[in-house]
Design a protein around this motif. Sequence first.
Motif, PDB file in Angstrom:
ATOM      1  N   ILE A   6       0.843  -1.190   0.000  1.00  0.00           N
ATOM      2  CA  ILE A   6       0.000   0.000   0.000  1.00  0.00           C
ATOM      3  C   ILE A   6       0.880   1.243   0.000  1.00  0.00           C
ATOM      4  O   ILE A   6       1.805   1.355   0.808  1.00  0.00           O
ATOM      5  CB  ILE A   6      -0.939   0.034   1.220  1.00  0.00           C
ATOM      6  CG1 ILE A   6      -1.701  -1.290   1.364  1.00  0.00           C
ATOM      7  CG2 ILE A   6      -1.904   1.212   1.116  1.00  0.00           C
ATOM      8  CD1 ILE A   6      -2.572  -1.663   0.187  1.00  0.00           C
ATOM      9  N   LEU A   7       0.578   2.168  -0.902  1.00  0.00           N
ATOM     10  CA  LEU A   7       1.251   3.460  -0.926  1.00  0.00           C
ATOM     11  C   LEU A   7       0.547   4.410   0.028  1.00  0.00           C
ATOM     12  O   LEU A   7      -0.680   4.554  -0.020  1.00  0.00           O
ATOM     13  CB  LEU A   7       1.221   4.042  -2.343  1.00  0.00           C
ATOM     14  CG  LEU A   7       1.789   5.450  -2.500  1.00  0.00           C
ATOM     15  CD1 LEU A   7       3.289   5.460  -2.248  1.00  0.00           C
ATOM     16  CD2 LEU A   7       1.462   6.012  -3.892  1.00  0.00           C
ATOM     17  N   VAL A   8       1.313   5.055   0.899  1.00  0.00           N
ATOM     18  CA  VAL A   8       0.789   6.089   1.798  1.00  0.00           C
ATOM     19  C   VAL A   8       1.541   7.375   1.500  1.00  0.00           C
ATOM     20  O   VAL A   8       2.775   7.412   1.623  1.00  0.00           O
ATOM     21  CB  VAL A   8       0.957   5.711   3.286  1.00  0.00           C
ATOM     22  CG1 VAL A   8       0.414   6.815   4.183  1.00  0.00           C
ATOM     23  CG2 VAL A   8       0.262   4.391   3.579  1.00  0.00           C
ATOM     24  N   THR A   9       0.823   8.421   1.125  1.00  0.00           N
ATOM     25  CA  THR A   9       1.499   9.681   0.814  1.00  0.00           C
ATOM     26  C   THR A   9       1.704  10.502   2.085  1.00  0.00           C
ATOM     27  O   THR A   9       0.919  10.438   3.027  1.00  0.00           O
ATOM     28  CB  THR A   9       0.688  10.496  -0.204  1.00  0.00           C
ATOM     29  OG1 THR A   9      -0.566  10.891   0.368  1.00  0.00           O
ATOM     30  CG2 THR A   9       0.427   9.686  -1.462  1.00  0.00           C
ATOM     31  N   GLY A  10       2.806  11.265   2.094  1.00  0.00           N
ATOM     32  CA  GLY A  10       3.073  12.163   3.217  1.00  0.00           C
ATOM     33  C   GLY A  10       3.440  11.455   4.497  1.00  0.00           C
ATOM     34  O   GLY A  10       2.930  11.788   5.575  1.00  0.00           O
ATOM     35  N   THR A  33       5.638   8.126   0.753  1.00  0.00           N
ATOM     36  CA  THR A  33       6.369   9.229   0.126  1.00  0.00           C
ATOM     37  C   THR A  33       6.820  10.225   1.184  1.00  0.00           C
ATOM     38  O   THR A  33       6.136  10.471   2.175  1.00  0.00           O
ATOM     39  CB  THR A  33       5.500   9.956  -0.913  1.00  0.00           C
ATOM     40  OG1 THR A  33       4.358  10.545  -0.278  1.00  0.00           O
ATOM     41  CG2 THR A  33       5.050   9.003  -2.000  1.00  0.00           C
ATOM     42  N   LEU A  34       7.994  10.786   0.932  1.00  0.00           N
ATOM     43  CA  LEU A  34       8.564  11.830   1.769  1.00  0.00           C
ATOM     44  C   LEU A  34       9.050  12.942   0.855  1.00  0.00           C
ATOM     45  O   LEU A  34       9.626  12.679  -0.202  1.00  0.00           O
ATOM     46  CB  LEU A  34       9.730  11.294   2.596  1.00  0.00           C
ATOM     47  CG  LEU A  34       9.425  10.166   3.583  1.00  0.00           C
ATOM     48  CD1 LEU A  34      10.735   9.586   4.119  1.00  0.00           C
ATOM     49  CD2 LEU A  34       8.559  10.657   4.732  1.00  0.00           C
ATOM     50  N   ARG A  35       8.846  14.173   1.260  1.00  0.00           N
ATOM     51  CA  ARG A  35       9.429  15.281   0.492  1.00  0.00           C
ATOM     52  C   ARG A  35      10.934  15.350   0.729  1.00  0.00           C
ATOM     53  O   ARG A  35      11.697  15.697  -0.163  1.00  0.00           O
ATOM     54  CB  ARG A  35       8.767  16.603   0.884  1.00  0.00           C
ATOM     55  CG  ARG A  35       7.369  16.770   0.344  1.00  0.00           C
ATOM     56  CD  ARG A  35       6.805  18.118   0.722  1.00  0.00           C
ATOM     57  NE  ARG A  35       6.686  18.273   2.169  1.00  0.00           N
ATOM     58  CZ  ARG A  35       6.360  19.404   2.785  1.00  0.00           C
ATOM     59  NH1 ARG A  35       6.149  20.496   2.072  1.00  0.00           N
ATOM     60  NH2 ARG A  35       6.244  19.452   4.088  1.00  0.00           N
ATOM     61  N   CYS A  78       2.582  -0.977  -6.316  1.00  0.00           N
ATOM     62  CA  CYS A  78       1.634  -0.872  -5.212  1.00  0.00           C
ATOM     63  C   CYS A  78       0.237  -1.267  -5.680  1.00  0.00           C
ATOM     64  O   CYS A  78      -0.155  -0.996  -6.816  1.00  0.00           O
ATOM     65  CB  CYS A  78       1.604   0.547  -4.651  1.00  0.00           C
ATOM     66  SG  CYS A  78       3.130   1.039  -3.818  1.00  0.00           S
ATOM     67  N   ASP A  79      -0.511  -1.896  -4.795  1.00  0.00           N
ATOM     68  CA  ASP A  79      -1.843  -2.397  -5.135  1.00  0.00           C
ATOM     69  C   ASP A  79      -2.951  -1.387  -4.857  1.00  0.00           C
ATOM     70  O   ASP A  79      -4.022  -1.459  -5.464  1.00  0.00           O
ATOM     71  CB  ASP A  79      -2.114  -3.681  -4.346  1.00  0.00           C
ATOM     72  CG  ASP A  79      -1.106  -4.770  -4.665  1.00  0.00           C
ATOM     73  OD1 ASP A  79      -1.246  -5.403  -5.721  1.00  0.00           O
ATOM     74  OD2 ASP A  79      -0.176  -4.967  -3.868  1.00  0.00           O
ATOM     75  N   ALA A  80      -2.711  -0.484  -3.937  1.00  0.00           N
ATOM     76  CA  ALA A  80      -3.714   0.517  -3.562  1.00  0.00           C
ATOM     77  C   ALA A  80      -2.983   1.640  -2.845  1.00  0.00           C
ATOM     78  O   ALA A  80      -1.784   1.537  -2.557  1.00  0.00           O
ATOM     79  CB  ALA A  80      -4.801  -0.087  -2.668  1.00  0.00           C
ATOM     80  N   ALA A  81      -3.707   2.723  -2.555  1.00  0.00           N
ATOM     81  CA  ALA A  81      -3.044   3.878  -1.940  1.00  0.00           C
ATOM     82  C   ALA A  81      -3.968   4.558  -0.941  1.00  0.00           C
ATOM     83  O   ALA A  81      -5.190   4.586  -1.108  1.00  0.00           O
ATOM     84  CB  ALA A  81      -2.621   4.885  -3.010  1.00  0.00           C
ATOM     85  N   LEU A  82      -3.331   5.109   0.081  1.00  0.00           N
ATOM     86  CA  LEU A  82      -3.974   6.065   0.978  1.00  0.00           C
ATOM     87  C   LEU A  82      -3.326   7.413   0.691  1.00  0.00           C
ATOM     88  O   LEU A  82      -2.141   7.602   0.976  1.00  0.00           O
ATOM     89  CB  LEU A  82      -3.765   5.700   2.454  1.00  0.00           C
ATOM     90  CG  LEU A  82      -4.148   4.299   2.913  1.00  0.00           C
ATOM     91  CD1 LEU A  82      -3.954   4.176   4.434  1.00  0.00           C
ATOM     92  CD2 LEU A  82      -5.573   3.944   2.526  1.00  0.00           C
ATOM     93  N   HIS A  83      -4.105   8.329   0.106  1.00  0.00           N
ATOM     94  CA  HIS A  83      -3.555   9.656  -0.177  1.00  0.00           C
ATOM     95  C   HIS A  83      -3.882  10.562   1.001  1.00  0.00           C
ATOM     96  O   HIS A  83      -4.952  11.146   1.078  1.00  0.00           O
ATOM     97  CB  HIS A  83      -4.116  10.217  -1.475  1.00  0.00           C
ATOM     98  CG  HIS A  83      -3.639  11.617  -1.770  1.00  0.00           C
ATOM     99  ND1 HIS A  83      -2.358  12.048  -1.434  1.00  0.00           N
ATOM    100  CD2 HIS A  83      -4.262  12.681  -2.319  1.00  0.00           C
ATOM    101  CE1 HIS A  83      -2.226  13.323  -1.781  1.00  0.00           C
ATOM    102  NE2 HIS A  83      -3.361  13.726  -2.315  1.00  0.00           N
ATOM    103  N   VAL A  84      -2.920  10.657   1.912  1.00  0.00           N
ATOM    104  CA  VAL A  84      -3.105  11.372   3.175  1.00  0.00           C
ATOM    105  C   VAL A  84      -2.479  12.762   3.119  1.00  0.00           C
ATOM    106  O   VAL A  84      -2.959  13.689   3.777  1.00  0.00           O
ATOM    107  CB  VAL A  84      -2.501  10.560   4.339  1.00  0.00           C
ATOM    108  CG1 VAL A  84      -2.790  11.221   5.682  1.00  0.00           C
ATOM    109  CG2 VAL A  84      -3.055   9.129   4.334  1.00  0.00           C
ATOM    110  N   ALA A  85      -1.424  12.922   2.350  1.00  0.00           N
ATOM    111  CA  ALA A  85      -0.677  14.177   2.341  1.00  0.00           C
ATOM    112  C   ALA A  85      -1.532  15.338   1.861  1.00  0.00           C
ATOM    113  O   ALA A  85      -2.239  15.234   0.865  1.00  0.00           O
ATOM    114  CB  ALA A  85       0.550  14.040   1.434  1.00  0.00           C
ATOM    115  N   SER A  86      -1.462  16.435   2.589  1.00  0.00           N
ATOM    116  CA  SER A  86      -2.135  17.663   2.184  1.00  0.00           C
ATOM    117  C   SER A  86      -1.587  18.794   3.027  1.00  0.00           C
ATOM    118  O   SER A  86      -1.335  18.611   4.217  1.00  0.00           O
ATOM    119  CB  SER A  86      -3.647  17.574   2.378  1.00  0.00           C
ATOM    120  OG  SER A  86      -4.295  18.738   1.896  1.00  0.00           O
ATOM    121  N   PRO A  87      -1.416  19.972   2.436  1.00  0.00           N
ATOM    122  CA  PRO A  87      -0.886  21.092   3.223  1.00  0.00           C
ATOM    123  C   PRO A  87      -1.905  21.607   4.218  1.00  0.00           C
ATOM    124  O   PRO A  87      -3.085  21.734   3.907  1.00  0.00           O
ATOM    125  CB  PRO A  87      -0.570  22.142   2.150  1.00  0.00           C
ATOM    126  CG  PRO A  87      -1.493  21.821   1.027  1.00  0.00           C
ATOM    127  CD  PRO A  87      -1.645  20.327   1.039  1.00  0.00           C
TER     128      PRO A  87
END
Length: 344
Positions: A6-10, A33-35, A78-87
């Motif tokens: 699973i991809l998790v952003t931020g 992901t990390l900036r 990746c099979d799915a993602a949680l897009h959590v990152a947001s400013p």
Amino acid sequence: MPSERILVTGGAGFLAGHCILALLRAGYAVRTTLRDPAREQALRAMLAGAGVETAGRLDTAVADLTADDGWAQAAAGCDAALHVASPLPAGAPRDEDELIRPAREGTLRVLRAARAAGMRRVVLTSSFAAIGYGKHLARPYTESDWTDPTLPGLAAYPKSKTLAERAAWDFVDGEGGGLELAVVNPVGIFGPLLAPDLSASILLIRSMLEGKLPALPRLMFGVVDARDVADLHLRALTDPAAAGERFIATAGDFLTMQEIALALRDRLGPAADKVSTRVLPDWLVRFVARFSAAARQAATPELGRSKTASSAKARAMLGWEPRPAVEALAATGESLIRLGLIRR
């Protein structure tokens, strides 16, 4: 399914950390992901401190919401993602596009990468800010409600979350190519810190505990624990019924700032002796707002208004059961104290 990646952003964020922790405990492999790649060591140390082994189960990718670079590589395999990152800045930005552009364009970058990688589903972390601002209802807000981003005077944050979520639904409906979308709309996220990074909601509790709010405006907030929001993301990720649905994440009725203060004093005892329970009259907040930037943040159209939201859909459809709001607030204060983040 625990065999998935699973991809998790931020991954350096407060909620994302809890989501990664929940996924690893459930047996998933995770890429986040990390900036700044220099933050990987701190992330692994944080997860190790929570009792989770990351070797062979967690890897990282460098990607930023404001640029295309890195997203294809982050999504690959990746099979799915949680897009959590947001400013989410602590204060209002000078230019609302500082929030709106990365929120909307970043969401589309993640969705395009997910589609190209052949992912089955993306769970988007939106916000109650995309549901309950601008119009005032006598009933609890539900997932059928939307904030109107064209309303004059609407703050940048609710506008950014609304436009980003709208863009996500439009993308999946028009260009998704079979990609499923589920959306979680949390209210104010509290709960135990995994690391010293402070989100806006955590900063509020710290300010109260440090006595920096000698009197409180008549504002109401929904409260939910980050652990429960992470749990709802996992349910939205795995339940077939969640595809195409929004879910409000709130522990219960909204609380006034005075009720939050009273809960902290009750649960934390002497550690909360600087928490004020005095309430400012609305007229005084608006008067002081002429001279004070901090007061201007409180003197919004929400000042003095009663509101609440329902999480009945998440409870009924996904079996979600959040802990009480007072437990989330107490856990916030306890972790701030434990990590030495309260200046007294």
